[in-house]
Motif scaffolding. Sequence first.
Motif, PDB file in Angstrom:
ATOM      1  N   ARG A  85       0.836  -1.200   0.000  1.00 33.02           N
ATOM      2  CA  ARG A  85       0.000   0.000   0.000  1.00 33.02           C
ATOM      3  C   ARG A  85       0.875   1.256   0.000  1.00 33.02           C
ATOM      4  O   ARG A  85       0.594   2.223  -0.711  1.00 33.02           O
ATOM      5  CB  ARG A  85      -0.909  -0.016   1.222  1.00 33.02           C
ATOM      6  N   VAL A  86       1.937   1.216   0.782  1.00 31.50           N
ATOM      7  CA  VAL A  86       2.858   2.355   0.845  1.00 31.50           C
ATOM      8  C   VAL A  86       3.530   2.560  -0.507  1.00 31.50           C
ATOM      9  O   VAL A  86       3.600   3.684  -1.020  1.00 31.50           O
ATOM     10  CB  VAL A  86       3.912   2.141   1.958  1.00 31.50           C
ATOM     11  N   MET A  87       4.005   1.479  -1.090  1.00 37.00           N
ATOM     12  CA  MET A  87       4.704   1.579  -2.369  1.00 37.00           C
ATOM     13  C   MET A  87       3.767   2.043  -3.486  1.00 37.00           C
ATOM     14  O   MET A  87       4.158   2.835  -4.345  1.00 37.00           O
ATOM     15  CB  MET A  87       5.355   0.247  -2.738  1.00 37.00           C
ATOM     16  N   LEU A  88       2.525   1.577  -3.478  1.00 45.66           N
ATOM     17  CA  LEU A  88       1.558   2.016  -4.489  1.00 45.66           C
ATOM     18  C   LEU A  88       1.286   3.515  -4.377  1.00 45.66           C
ATOM     19  O   LEU A  88       1.222   4.220  -5.393  1.00 45.66           O
ATOM     20  CB  LEU A  88       0.250   1.237  -4.357  1.00 45.66           C
ATOM     21  N   ALA A  89       1.133   3.988  -3.159  1.00 49.54           N
ATOM     22  CA  ALA A  89       0.875   5.414  -2.954  1.00 49.54           C
ATOM     23  C   ALA A  89       2.068   6.246  -3.412  1.00 49.54           C
ATOM     24  O   ALA A  89       1.906   7.288  -4.055  1.00 49.54           O
ATOM     25  CB  ALA A  89       0.563   5.693  -1.486  1.00 49.54           C
ATOM     26  N   ARG A  90       3.277   5.773  -3.102  1.00 40.18           N
ATOM     27  CA  ARG A  90       4.480   6.508  -3.505  1.00 40.18           C
ATOM     28  C   ARG A  90       4.651   6.487  -5.027  1.00 40.18           C
ATOM     29  O   ARG A  90       5.043   7.489  -5.624  1.00 40.18           O
ATOM     30  CB  ARG A  90       5.707   5.941  -2.807  1.00 40.18           C
ATOM     31  N   GLN A  91       4.368   5.354  -5.652  1.00 37.85           N
ATOM     32  CA  GLN A  91       4.472   5.264  -7.109  1.00 37.85           C
ATOM     33  C   GLN A  91       3.434   6.158  -7.787  1.00 37.85           C
ATOM     34  O   GLN A  91       3.729   6.816  -8.783  1.00 37.85           O
ATOM     35  CB  GLN A  91       4.308   3.812  -7.575  1.00 37.85           C
ATOM     36  N   GLU A  92       2.228   6.171  -7.252  1.00 39.55           N
ATOM     37  CA  GLU A  92       1.177   7.021  -7.814  1.00 39.55           C
ATOM     38  C   GLU A  92       1.601   8.487  -7.756  1.00 39.55           C
ATOM     39  O   GLU A  92       1.456   9.226  -8.733  1.00 39.55           O
ATOM     40  CB  GLU A  92      -0.123   6.820  -7.045  1.00 39.55           C
TER      41      GLU A  92
END
Length: 119
Positions: A85-92
């Motif tokens: 979830r953290v990585m998805l938010a950062r990538q977005e």
Amino acid sequence: MSAPTGLSSGIQQIMAMREQIIQRSDLLQQIHAAQGSTANDLAPSSGQGFADTLKAALDGVNAAQGRAESVTDAYQKGEVTDVARVMLARQEAGIAFEATMQVRNRLLSAYQDIMRMGV
């Protein structure tokens, strides 16, 4: 009759993996729904000018970066344990920023082309 220990642990692993897949699928659906609402927010209306559209796009990028920062802070504090979830938010947030930079570069290039035109 009881199942062998290896079979039982294998089933538990499969069930745990299934649960993770379902959670990630739900998370992706939430992100997709959020992106859909952002896309609807950015669609130009009849009374909306270029400056308003650009401001709305920049506000959307800022919001994505804010979400990424808050999720990262929550992960560092131990409130969020899902690193995906953290990585998805950062990538977005990163992709939104990169897209903004590309738009800025295109606008600057168009402005320079217009300034070079002879009158």
